[in-house]
Design a protein around this motif. Sequence first.
Motif, PDB file in Angstrom:
ATOM      1  N   GLN A  89       1.181  -1.326   0.159  1.00 21.08           N
ATOM      2  CA  GLN A  89      -0.164   0.475   0.262  1.00 21.08           C
ATOM      3  C   GLN A  89       1.155   1.336   0.034  1.00 21.08           C
ATOM      4  O   GLN A  89       0.264   2.291  -0.671  1.00 21.08           O
ATOM      5  CB  GLN A  89      -1.253  -0.137   1.482  1.00 21.08           C
ATOM      6  N   GLY A  90       2.022   0.996   0.515  1.00 23.73           N
ATOM      7  CA  GLY A  90       2.804   2.265   0.766  1.00 23.73           C
ATOM      8  C   GLY A  90       3.559   2.213  -1.016  1.00 23.73           C
ATOM      9  O   GLY A  90       3.342   3.830  -0.824  1.00 23.73           O
ATOM     10  N   ASP A  91       3.397   1.561  -1.910  1.00 27.26           N
ATOM     11  CA  ASP A  91       4.168   1.935  -2.929  1.00 27.26           C
ATOM     12  C   ASP A  91       2.631   2.253  -3.696  1.00 27.26           C
ATOM     13  O   ASP A  91       2.934   3.285  -4.645  1.00 27.26           O
ATOM     14  CB  ASP A  91       4.487   0.747  -3.559  1.00 27.26           C
ATOM     15  N   VAL A  92       2.046   2.103  -3.309  1.00 26.32           N
ATOM     16  CA  VAL A  92       0.584   2.771  -4.233  1.00 26.32           C
ATOM     17  C   VAL A  92       0.302   4.406  -3.804  1.00 26.32           C
ATOM     18  O   VAL A  92       0.478   4.935  -4.706  1.00 26.32           O
ATOM     19  CB  VAL A  92      -0.247   1.795  -3.708  1.00 26.32           C
ATOM     20  N   ASP A  93       0.325   4.361  -2.295  1.00 27.77           N
ATOM     21  CA  ASP A  93       0.382   5.844  -1.783  1.00 27.77           C
ATOM     22  C   ASP A  93       1.186   6.251  -2.669  1.00 27.77           C
ATOM     23  O   ASP A  93       0.699   8.125  -2.888  1.00 27.77           O
ATOM     24  CB  ASP A  93       0.229   5.250  -0.775  1.00 27.77           C
ATOM     25  N   ILE A  94       3.005   6.240  -2.864  1.00 23.37           N
ATOM     26  CA  ILE A  94       3.606   6.837  -3.729  1.00 23.37           C
ATOM     27  C   ILE A  94       3.082   7.335  -5.425  1.00 23.37           C
ATOM     28  O   ILE A  94       3.640   8.910  -5.228  1.00 23.37           O
ATOM     29  CB  ILE A  94       4.616   6.661  -3.325  1.00 23.37           C
ATOM     30  N   GLN A  97       0.278  10.048  -4.756  1.00 21.39           N
ATOM     31  CA  GLN A  97       0.845  11.170  -4.601  1.00 21.39           C
ATOM     32  C   GLN A  97       1.859  11.516  -5.895  1.00 21.39           C
ATOM     33  O   GLN A  97       1.677  13.093  -6.024  1.00 21.39           O
ATOM     34  CB  GLN A  97       1.489  11.295  -3.295  1.00 21.39           C
ATOM     35  N   ARG A  98       2.227  11.200  -6.177  1.00 23.06           N
ATOM     36  CA  ARG A  98       3.395  12.265  -7.208  1.00 23.06           C
ATOM     37  C   ARG A  98       2.546  11.830  -8.109  1.00 23.06           C
ATOM     38  O   ARG A  98       3.071  12.726  -9.274  1.00 23.06           O
ATOM     39  CB  ARG A  98       4.849  11.024  -7.517  1.00 23.06           C
ATOM     40  N   THR A  99       1.647  11.007  -8.871  1.00 24.73           N
ATOM     41  CA  THR A  99       1.238  11.228  -9.820  1.00 24.73           C
ATOM     42  C   THR A  99      -0.184  11.985 -10.054  1.00 24.73           C
ATOM     43  O   THR A  99      -0.882  12.310 -11.104  1.00 24.73           O
ATOM     44  CB  THR A  99       1.038  10.028 -10.949  1.00 24.73           C
ATOM     45  N   GLY A 100      -0.680  12.591  -9.138  1.00 23.60           N
ATOM     46  CA  GLY A 100      -2.561  12.835  -8.729  1.00 23.60           C
ATOM     47  C   GLY A 100      -3.161  11.829  -8.795  1.00 23.60           C
ATOM     48  O   GLY A 100      -4.465  11.958  -9.249  1.00 23.60           O
ATOM     49  N   ALA A 101      -2.541  10.513  -9.595  1.00 26.70           N
ATOM     50  CA  ALA A 101      -3.874   9.312 -10.166  1.00 26.70           C
ATOM     51  C   ALA A 101      -4.649   8.064  -8.682  1.00 26.70           C
ATOM     52  O   ALA A 101      -3.896   8.966  -7.457  1.00 26.70           O
ATOM     53  CB  ALA A 101      -2.309   8.135 -10.736  1.00 26.70           C
TER      54      ALA A 101
END
Length: 125
Positions: A89-94, A97-101
Amino acid sequence: MFGGGGMNPRKMKQMMEQMGIDVDEIDATEVVIKRADGNEIVFSDPDVTKMDARGQETYQIIGEPSEREGAAEVESGDDGGAADEAIPQGDVDIVAQRTGASEDEAREALEATDGDLAAAIDQLE
């Protein structure tokens, strides 16, 4: 361990060196402990110390832990290759957050790139 509640830190360090104990601070941003039930204990911005006592390494984590639900273990008949591993989930969040997706878009991009954060971000930008 040494009973030195009020001991001078310099004296404590000197004693540890005499006993062959090396202590190093580790600049960590996150520590994740994965439990057998699939859940995780997460320390964000922890203070991590590594102590090496004659070849035996011990890590001390100081910080506020939080619980995070991990993906349940996948039970299947195949060999359990990388495709079966859940995206953290941490990777998904990153990526989100970085792409606005959205989280779903971020997870799909990570799955398509076998969990490669940089490639998933590039794909969504």
